[in-house]
Design a protein around this motif. Structure first.
Motif, PDB file in Angstrom:
ATOM      1  N   PHE A  56       0.797  -1.221   0.000  1.00  0.00           N
ATOM      2  CA  PHE A  56       0.000   0.000   0.000  1.00  0.00           C
ATOM      3  C   PHE A  56       0.832   1.276   0.000  1.00  0.00           C
ATOM      4  O   PHE A  56       0.292   2.351  -0.242  1.00  0.00           O
ATOM      5  CB  PHE A  56      -0.969   0.008   1.190  1.00  0.00           C
ATOM      6  N   ALA A  57       2.130   1.189   0.270  1.00  0.00           N
ATOM      7  CA  ALA A  57       2.924   2.421   0.335  1.00  0.00           C
ATOM      8  C   ALA A  57       4.229   2.362  -0.448  1.00  0.00           C
ATOM      9  O   ALA A  57       4.786   3.406  -0.769  1.00  0.00           O
ATOM     10  CB  ALA A  57       3.216   2.762   1.792  1.00  0.00           C
ATOM     11  N   ARG A  58       4.728   1.192  -0.780  1.00  0.00           N
ATOM     12  CA  ARG A  58       6.035   1.068  -1.457  1.00  0.00           C
ATOM     13  C   ARG A  58       6.054   1.837  -2.771  1.00  0.00           C
ATOM     14  O   ARG A  58       7.012   2.536  -3.079  1.00  0.00           O
ATOM     15  CB  ARG A  58       6.373  -0.407  -1.689  1.00  0.00           C
ATOM     16  N   GLU A  59       5.021   1.713  -3.557  1.00  0.00           N
ATOM     17  CA  GLU A  59       4.968   2.378  -4.859  1.00  0.00           C
ATOM     18  C   GLU A  59       5.074   3.897  -4.712  1.00  0.00           C
ATOM     19  O   GLU A  59       5.789   4.560  -5.458  1.00  0.00           O
ATOM     20  CB  GLU A  59       3.672   2.000  -5.578  1.00  0.00           C
ATOM     21  N   ALA A  60       4.393   4.441  -3.730  1.00  0.00           N
ATOM     22  CA  ALA A  60       4.450   5.893  -3.501  1.00  0.00           C
ATOM     23  C   ALA A  60       5.841   6.317  -3.046  1.00  0.00           C
ATOM     24  O   ALA A  60       6.355   7.359  -3.459  1.00  0.00           O
ATOM     25  CB  ALA A  60       3.404   6.304  -2.468  1.00  0.00           C
ATOM     26  N   VAL A  61       6.470   5.514  -2.225  1.00  0.00           N
ATOM     27  CA  VAL A  61       7.799   5.834  -1.708  1.00  0.00           C
ATOM     28  C   VAL A  61       8.845   5.768  -2.826  1.00  0.00           C
ATOM     29  O   VAL A  61       9.772   6.573  -2.857  1.00  0.00           O
ATOM     30  CB  VAL A  61       8.171   4.893  -0.535  1.00  0.00           C
ATOM     31  N   GLU A  62       8.693   4.816  -3.744  1.00  0.00           N
ATOM     32  CA  GLU A  62       9.652   4.663  -4.842  1.00  0.00           C
ATOM     33  C   GLU A  62       9.834   5.952  -5.634  1.00  0.00           C
ATOM     34  O   GLU A  62      10.909   6.218  -6.141  1.00  0.00           O
ATOM     35  CB  GLU A  62       9.223   3.538  -5.782  1.00  0.00           C
ATOM     36  N   LYS A  63       8.794   6.748  -5.737  1.00  0.00           N
ATOM     37  CA  LYS A  63       8.864   8.003  -6.487  1.00  0.00           C
ATOM     38  C   LYS A  63       9.832   8.997  -5.840  1.00  0.00           C
ATOM     39  O   LYS A  63      10.388   9.844  -6.516  1.00  0.00           O
ATOM     40  CB  LYS A  63       7.471   8.643  -6.596  1.00  0.00           C
ATOM     41  N   PHE A  64      10.025   8.872  -4.541  1.00  0.00           N
ATOM     42  CA  PHE A  64      10.868   9.821  -3.811  1.00  0.00           C
ATOM     43  C   PHE A  64      12.266   9.285  -3.505  1.00  0.00           C
ATOM     44  O   PHE A  64      13.083  10.002  -2.957  1.00  0.00           O
ATOM     45  CB  PHE A  64      10.188  10.219  -2.488  1.00  0.00           C
ATOM     46  N   VAL A  65      12.518   8.026  -3.846  1.00  0.00           N
ATOM     47  CA  VAL A  65      13.801   7.412  -3.529  1.00  0.00           C
ATOM     48  C   VAL A  65      14.821   7.773  -4.609  1.00  0.00           C
ATOM     49  O   VAL A  65      14.644   7.463  -5.778  1.00  0.00           O
ATOM     50  CB  VAL A  65      13.666   5.870  -3.414  1.00  0.00           C
ATOM     51  N   SER A  66      15.860   8.471  -4.177  1.00  0.00           N
ATOM     52  CA  SER A  66      16.935   8.820  -5.103  1.00  0.00           C
ATOM     53  C   SER A  66      18.215   9.063  -4.320  1.00  0.00           C
ATOM     54  O   SER A  66      18.201   9.171  -3.094  1.00  0.00           O
ATOM     55  CB  SER A  66      16.561  10.078  -5.900  1.00  0.00           C
ATOM     56  N   GLY A  67      19.324   9.125  -5.031  1.00  0.00           N
ATOM     57  CA  GLY A  67      20.604   9.417  -4.400  1.00  0.00           C
ATOM     58  C   GLY A  67      21.021   8.385  -3.385  1.00  0.00           C
ATOM     59  O   GLY A  67      20.961   7.181  -3.627  1.00  0.00           O
ATOM     60  N   LYS A  68      21.445   8.864  -2.239  1.00  0.00           N
ATOM     61  CA  LYS A  68      21.955   7.994  -1.173  1.00  0.00           C
ATOM     62  C   LYS A  68      20.870   7.042  -0.665  1.00  0.00           C
ATOM     63  O   LYS A  68      21.146   5.893  -0.340  1.00  0.00           O
ATOM     64  CB  LYS A  68      22.509   8.835  -0.023  1.00  0.00           C
ATOM     65  N   ILE A  69      19.639   7.518  -0.614  1.00  0.00           N
ATOM     66  CA  ILE A  69      18.536   6.668  -0.158  1.00  0.00           C
ATOM     67  C   ILE A  69      18.342   5.507  -1.129  1.00  0.00           C
ATOM     68  O   ILE A  69      18.091   4.381  -0.710  1.00  0.00           O
ATOM     69  CB  ILE A  69      17.234   7.480   0.018  1.00  0.00           C
ATOM     70  N   ALA A  70      18.496   5.751  -2.421  1.00  0.00           N
ATOM     71  CA  ALA A  70      18.381   4.687  -3.417  1.00  0.00           C
ATOM     72  C   ALA A  70      19.485   3.654  -3.231  1.00  0.00           C
ATOM     73  O   ALA A  70      19.250   2.450  -3.372  1.00  0.00           O
ATOM     74  CB  ALA A  70      18.419   5.264  -4.821  1.00  0.00           C
ATOM     75  N   ARG A  71      20.695   4.101  -2.907  1.00  0.00           N
ATOM     76  CA  ARG A  71      21.805   3.163  -2.662  1.00  0.00           C
ATOM     77  C   ARG A  71      21.527   2.305  -1.431  1.00  0.00           C
ATOM     78  O   ARG A  71      21.818   1.110  -1.415  1.00  0.00           O
ATOM     79  CB  ARG A  71      23.121   3.926  -2.511  1.00  0.00           C
ATOM     80  N   ILE A  72      20.965   2.921  -0.399  1.00  0.00           N
ATOM     81  CA  ILE A  72      20.610   2.154   0.814  1.00  0.00           C
ATOM     82  C   ILE A  72      19.551   1.113   0.464  1.00  0.00           C
ATOM     83  O   ILE A  72      19.641  -0.039   0.878  1.00  0.00           O
ATOM     84  CB  ILE A  72      20.118   3.098   1.935  1.00  0.00           C
ATOM     85  N   ASP A  73      18.562   1.514  -0.318  1.00  0.00           N
ATOM     86  CA  ASP A  73      17.497   0.601  -0.728  1.00  0.00           C
ATOM     87  C   ASP A  73      18.073  -0.565  -1.534  1.00  0.00           C
ATOM     88  O   ASP A  73      17.695  -1.720  -1.328  1.00  0.00           O
ATOM     89  CB  ASP A  73      16.444   1.361  -1.545  1.00  0.00           C
ATOM     90  N   GLN A  74      18.997  -0.284  -2.411  1.00  0.00           N
ATOM     91  CA  GLN A  74      19.631  -1.346  -3.211  1.00  0.00           C
ATOM     92  C   GLN A  74      20.471  -2.267  -2.334  1.00  0.00           C
ATOM     93  O   GLN A  74      20.492  -3.480  -2.536  1.00  0.00           O
ATOM     94  CB  GLN A  74      20.482  -0.731  -4.318  1.00  0.00           C
TER      95      GLN A  74
END
Length: 178
Positions: A56-74
């Protein structure tokens, strides 16, 4: 009784009731057998919160994930099991928050579930033992030593969490920065 306990435990985050109190109450009600009910309840609660956040929330969060946060997610996706274990060892961060936050990451459910089951056990045992010991002391004050053992178990679990967290924190920082 156990089914009602499990349902109430799963609904507990909605009323902001402390998990530790519910956990210790399993020991107070059923003794060490309460550990089984607590493990089922805690795992169901963790899984439901994870799934709610994921679907219910992952898709919305993906739009805001970039930079260092994207590396943490990966990194969390790539090293899911280890990352979930390490995140679970962080003291003073409510598991409900961890469950929801991990649901927002790319961690595989399999990694999340296995790490969660492993890390739930020591703290759950300590809380159930404390609840059972507390009732034992009330009914027979000569059993006060059980409360001391319960506190020693809490201390040991907390010490090991801090030791592991400190040791692995360096590895996380290194993995995120690479």
């Amino acid at each position: 009784g156990p089914v009602i306990y499990i349902v109430l435990y799963v609904l507990r985050p909605l009323i902001l009731f402390p998990a530790a109190v519910f956990s210790a109450s399993a020991g107070a009600i059923w003794g060490l057998q309460g550990l089984l009910y607590l493990l089922i309840a805690a795992y169901l609660s963790a899984t439901i919160e994870f799934i709610i956040a994921r679907y219910f929330a992952r898709e919305a969060v993906e739009k805001f994930v970039s930079g260092k946060i994207a590396r943490i997610d990966q990194t969390i996706e790539r090293r899911g099991f280890l990352m979930v274990l390490l995140i679970r060892l962080i003291p003073n961060v409510a598991w409900d928050i961890q469950n929801l936050a991990l649901g927002l990451t790319k961690v595989k459910f399999r990694d999340y579930a296995l790490a969660t089951v492993i890390v739930i056990l020591p703290g759950s045992f300590a809380l159930v033992y404390f609840g059972a010991s507390f009732i034992s002391v009330i009914t027979n004050p000569k059993h006060f030593w059980k409360i001391i053992v319960a506190f020693l178990i809490f201390g040991f679990v907390y010490f090991m969490q801090n030791k592991l967290r400190t040791k692995k924190e360096k590895k996380i920082k290194k993995a995120v920065n690479s």
